[in-house]
Design an enzyme around this catalytic site. Structure first.
Site, PDB file in Angstrom:
ATOM      1  N   GLU A   1     -13.543   2.167  25.429  1.00 41.45           N
ATOM      2  CA  GLU A   1     -13.990   2.286  26.810  1.00 41.45           C
ATOM      3  C   GLU A   1     -15.039   1.224  27.142  1.00 41.45           C
ATOM      4  O   GLU A   1     -15.019   0.631  28.227  1.00 41.45           O
ATOM      5  CB  GLU A   1     -14.579   3.681  27.051  1.00 41.45           C
ATOM      6  CG  GLU A   1     -13.605   4.820  26.790  1.00 41.45           C
ATOM      7  CD  GLU A   1     -13.690   5.346  25.368  1.00 41.45           C
ATOM      8  OE1 GLU A   1     -13.545   6.560  25.181  1.00 41.45           O
ATOM      9  OE2 GLU A   1     -13.911   4.539  24.429  1.00 41.45           O
TER      10      GLU A   1
ATOM     11  N   ARG B   1      -1.226 -10.262  -1.252  1.00 42.74           N
ATOM     12  CA  ARG B   1      -0.922 -11.686  -1.410  1.00 42.74           C
ATOM     13  C   ARG B   1       0.055 -12.193  -0.360  1.00 42.74           C
ATOM     14  O   ARG B   1       0.083 -13.379  -0.051  1.00 42.74           O
ATOM     15  CB  ARG B   1      -0.327 -11.946  -2.807  1.00 42.74           C
ATOM     16  CG  ARG B   1      -1.197 -11.476  -3.945  1.00 42.74           C
ATOM     17  CD  ARG B   1      -0.619 -11.818  -5.312  1.00 42.74           C
ATOM     18  NE  ARG B   1       0.690 -11.230  -5.550  1.00 42.74           N
ATOM     19  CZ  ARG B   1       0.891  -9.974  -5.936  1.00 42.74           C
ATOM     20  NH1 ARG B   1      -0.144  -9.157  -6.087  1.00 42.74           N
ATOM     21  NH2 ARG B   1       2.117  -9.516  -6.162  1.00 42.74           N
TER      22      ARG B   1
ATOM     23  N   ALA C   1       9.855   2.592  -5.138  1.00 37.57           N
ATOM     24  CA  ALA C   1      11.120   1.887  -4.929  1.00 37.57           C
ATOM     25  C   ALA C   1      12.092   2.371  -5.991  1.00 37.57           C
ATOM     26  O   ALA C   1      11.712   2.581  -7.152  1.00 37.57           O
ATOM     27  CB  ALA C   1      10.912   0.378  -5.030  1.00 37.57           C
TER      28      ALA C   1
ATOM     29  N   SER D   1       2.731  14.567 -10.008  1.00 40.21           N
ATOM     30  CA  SER D   1       1.514  15.383 -10.056  1.00 40.21           C
ATOM     31  C   SER D   1       0.893  15.536  -8.671  1.00 40.21           C
ATOM     32  O   SER D   1       0.390  16.609  -8.322  1.00 40.21           O
ATOM     33  CB  SER D   1       0.504  14.771 -11.032  1.00 40.21           C
ATOM     34  OG  SER D   1       0.040  13.515 -10.575  1.00 40.21           O
TER      35      SER D   1
END
Length: 351
Positions: A57, A220, A163, A300
């Site tokens: 704002e 990276r 993955a 876990s």
């Protein structure tokens, strides 16, 4: 065009602006603001750029040109999150809105922060200004789901990420000789991983992954700060990161940032075990955490319900033997699917 449709259009613009603060606004929320004149012209806009600096704002009002100041008494200010009502590093935005004397305020959602939670809206209404709340509320809440988790559950926002191959393997067996990491990500999806890292405070792997692969876990392929590297282990001390000895310690290390003026989500009474080395104390508070595995570490977190989002990248090839990917928890709801060379599915936690 109906007023509801007009309000949606400008709130979408607020969300666009707010997202620009994704890396630097935390641990504060991402907020965007748009000031619209009575004739429908945007005369000011802004977003919360960096924690400790002006809120959305403030920046929106600063952007109004001197020749447009006279339009404010008949203008509407759109804000994706309720204007703050407390003194932090900056004065209350609710007071600023009252002083500027706009005609109308449209707010996306209520701020869950304990020192606000409707107080900002109440203050503006007490000044006789019309306030509308709940425009694109679902979208506004989703943008700041990390901020909301920290405020309501007093822990970092946790993303589990892995993955896998087409047949559900995330790594070769550790007994494979010689051991080599399983390469699944493509150059493009690797870039997306680094983007996610740049937006997070810390990234965690288990001791087995650390010993076998010694991953860098830094940024990276994208612009931004490296996340803090954490290694979950009972005995091992990470040479290039911080050793975490339990999942509970992950939560304990989530201390309030001294730089926050709008977030009070952490339990300051819970301190790390003083018997641990200095490696157990992060250089900055952990408000968002990526867990990259391996399988036992991911499982876990799932078993203890310590997750908010799961991202799974699947490659279009299989391997004969390897470590199985974790099973999705039953309360995981598919949020989105992105098709590249690999497919990325994002799941959110259902309430």
């Amino acid at each position: 065009m109906k007023q509801e449709e007009i309000d949606d259009i400008y709130m979408y613009r607020c969300l666009q602006l707010a997202a620009n603060g994704r890396q630097l606004a935390k641990p504060n929320p991402m907020v965007g603001a748009v000031i619209v004149s009575q004739d429908g012209r945007i005369i000011g806009e802004g977003y919360h750029v960096r924690c400790g600096e002006g809120h959305a704002e403030v920046n929106a009002f600063r952007s109004v040109r001197p020749e447009d100041e006279h339009l404010l008494p008949q203008a509407t200010i759109y804000v994706s999150l309720e204007p703050c009502s407390h003194h932090g590093k900056t004065p209350p935005c609710a007071d600023l809105i009252v002083r500027k004397g706009v005609r109308r305020v449209v707010c996306g959602c209520i701020d869950p922060f304990a020192e606000v939670q409707g107080r900002g809206i109440a203050r503006i209404r007490e000044a006789g200004i019309e306030v509308k709340v709940g425009v694109l509320e679902k979208e506004c809440l989703a943008l700041n789901r990390q901020f909301i988790v920290r405020n309501k559950q007093h822990r970092p926002y946790i993303i589990l990420k892995w993955a896998q191959t087409d047949n559900g393997k995330i790594a070769y067996s550790p007994t494979r000789k010689p051991y080599t990491p399983l390469q699944i990500s493509t150059p493009f999806t690797k870039m997306l991983v680094h983007k996610l890292r740049a937006e997070s405070d810390a990234i965690l792997v288990g001791n087995t992954t650390q010993m076998l692969e010694n991953p860098q876990l830094n940024v990276r392929e994208w612009s931004g700060n490296h996340p803090q590297k954490l290694v979950l282990s009972h005995t091992h001390t990470a040479d290039d990161g911080i050793t975490i000895h339990s999942l509970e310690e992950v939560v304990r290390l989530s201390k309030k940032s001294d730089g926050s003026d709008k977030s009070d989500w952490a339990d300051n009474s819970a301190q790390p075990n003083k018997s641990h080395s200095h490696h157990t104390i992060p250089s900055r508070p952990i408000t968002s955490l990526i867990v990259e595995g391996g399988a036992q570490t991911l499982e876990s977190f799932i078993a203890q319900g310590l997750w908010d989002e799961i991202r799974i990248e699947t490659a279009p090839f299989s391997i004969a033997e390897g470590i199985d990917a974790p099973e999705l928890p039953k309360n995981a709801v598919l949020q989105s699917i992105a098709h590249y060379e690999n497919t990325i599915k994002t799941y959110m936690r259902s309430e």
